[in-house]
Design a protein around this motif. Structure first.
Motif, short mmCIF file in Angstrom:
data_model
loop_
_atom_site.label_atom_id
_atom_site.label_comp_id
_atom_site.label_asym_id
_atom_site.label_seq_id
_atom_site.Cartn_x
_atom_site.Cartn_y
_atom_site.Cartn_z
N THR A 15 0.83 -1.20 0.00
CA THR A 15 0.00 0.00 0.00
C THR A 15 0.86 1.25 0.00
O THR A 15 0.61 2.19 -0.76
CB THR A 15 -0.95 0.00 1.21
N THR A 290 -9.63 1.16 4.25
CA THR A 290 -10.31 0.17 3.40
C THR A 290 -10.28 0.57 1.93
O THR A 290 -10.08 -0.28 1.05
CB THR A 290 -11.77 0.00 3.87
N GLU A 291 -10.45 1.85 1.66
CA GLU A 291 -10.48 2.28 0.26
C GLU A 291 -9.12 2.08 -0.41
O GLU A 291 -9.06 1.88 -1.63
CB GLU A 291 -10.93 3.74 0.15
N TRP A 292 -8.05 2.14 0.35
CA TRP A 292 -6.73 1.86 -0.22
C TRP A 292 -6.57 0.37 -0.50
O TRP A 292 -6.07 -0.02 -1.56
CB TRP A 292 -5.64 2.34 0.72
N THR A 294 -8.90 -1.78 -1.03
CA THR A 294 -9.80 -2.17 -2.12
C THR A 294 -9.19 -1.85 -3.48
O THR A 294 -9.39 -2.57 -4.46
CB THR A 294 -11.15 -1.44 -1.97
N THR A 295 -8.43 -0.77 -3.55
CA THR A 295 -7.82 -0.34 -4.80
C THR A 295 -6.55 -1.12 -5.13
O THR A 295 -6.16 -1.22 -6.30
CB THR A 295 -7.50 1.17 -4.72
N ARG A 299 -5.03 -8.28 -4.88
CA ARG A 299 -5.24 -8.55 -3.45
C ARG A 299 -5.35 -10.05 -3.16
O ARG A 299 -4.80 -10.53 -2.17
CB ARG A 299 -6.50 -7.84 -2.96
N ASP A 300 -6.09 -10.79 -3.99
CA ASP A 300 -6.24 -12.22 -3.73
C ASP A 300 -4.89 -12.93 -3.74
O ASP A 300 -4.63 -13.79 -2.89
CB ASP A 300 -7.18 -12.87 -4.77
#
Length: 313
Positions: A15, A290-292, A294-295, A299-300
């Protein structure tokens, strides 16, 4: 080792890296006029928001090797670095877009199979960029998780881990100092205490080496009180280590830390990654906005890698 620590580390690092990618090389003055506040797209590399750089790619390349083999194997790690360099593996979008000269040279040297992996990194004093510091955490967490400490033998392994791409004593020492502070965090110390104890350990281990004078500001009990204009965010490994630790010591949550780090300017992605990885360990993944998350790209994949890595620590 608790999988939450590993997940906090990797997602915190990725991040911070992704926040810094669009503004890499921008000046501090320009960022003061237009500071990073959210995940941006475009900018320095023209990438989509949430795209991480070589900092995260090389970190996960090392993690994948350790998770798959259950040990630190320098040849295999360098093979992963070569896959990244040649085939764009371990990237956020299937495109490698950033690499330091010293790292490139080491990987090319390895590809010729003329030197053992720990002799591929340059030992030239002008080759002390932050390219090994940014990917140190997998080795640190694996060694602490399997041995319960970072001391003499573990530091020698961390030095060799650095020397895959950066072999000069200053780069190796920077990785060691960072790891000693991380170990104190993992021992349950608060950040100020971990910083002080980690630097005391560094003095004990490195104090007789003339190169340790390059880290003298970190030994000053007033280091955290330095004004921002005394902190450089260049790609020099000592500057990156100082900038990351200064940001950590002057923040009390992940978001503040990450924005402070990238808005220092210059080598924004690496300052964000080095500071963000440690902040993720301290505050946990739940502290990352969370918004970071999510972007953030892939991620998986990052989540699965964390679970695999936790299995060998």
């Amino acid at each position: 080792m608790d999988g939450k620590i590993i997940k906090g580390m990797l997602l915190g690092l990725a991040t911070g890296d992704a926040l810094g990618v669009p503004v890499e090389f921008e000046s501090r003055g320009r960022l003061k006029a237009n500071p990073v506040k959210v995940m941006r797209s475009g900018g320095s590399w023209g990438q989509a928001a949430g795209t991480w750089s070589d900092d995260t790619s090389l970190t996960i390349a090392a993690m994948e090797s350790i998770a798959r083999l259950g040990k630190i194997d320098y040849d295999d790690i360098m093979e992963n670095f070569l896959r990244w360099y040649v085939h764009d593996d371990f990237t956020a979008t299937g495109e490698r877009f950033d690499i330091g000269n010293t790292t490139r040279s080491a990987i090319v040297t390895f590809s010729r199979r003329t030197s053992p992996p720990t002799k591929c990194g340059s030992t030239d004093s002008n080759s002390n960029g932050n390219g090994s510091l940014m990917r140190t955490l997998p080795a640190t967490l694996y060694l602490f998780g399997t041995r319960g400490k970072i001391a003499g033998d573990e530091l020698r392994i961390i030095h060799e881990f650095s020397a895959l791409t950066h072999g000069h004593i200053i780069s190796r020492m920077a990785c060691g100092i960072y790891s000693l502070i991380v170990a104190q965090i993992l021992n349950g110390q608060t950040l100020p205490a971990a910083f002080k104890l980690g630097m005391n350990d560094a003095k004990t281990f490195y104090g007789s080496d003339a190169a340790f004078k390059n880290f003298s500001r970190l030994c000053d009990e007033n280091f955290a009180a330095l004004p921002e204009d005394k902190i450089s965010a260049s790609g020099y490994v000592v500057d990156t280590l100082e900038a990351a630790l200064w940001c950590l010591l002057n923040s009390n949550n992940y978001k503040t830390l990450a924005l402070k780090a990238v808005n220092l300017g210059e080598d924004t992605d690496t300052t964000g990654a080095v500071a963000g990885g440690l902040a993720g360990i301290i505050y946990g993944v739940e502290a990352i906005p969370t918004e970071w998350l999510t972007t953030l790209k892939r991620r998986d994949y990052l989540d699965k890698l964390c679970a695999d890595f936790a299995g060998v620590c």
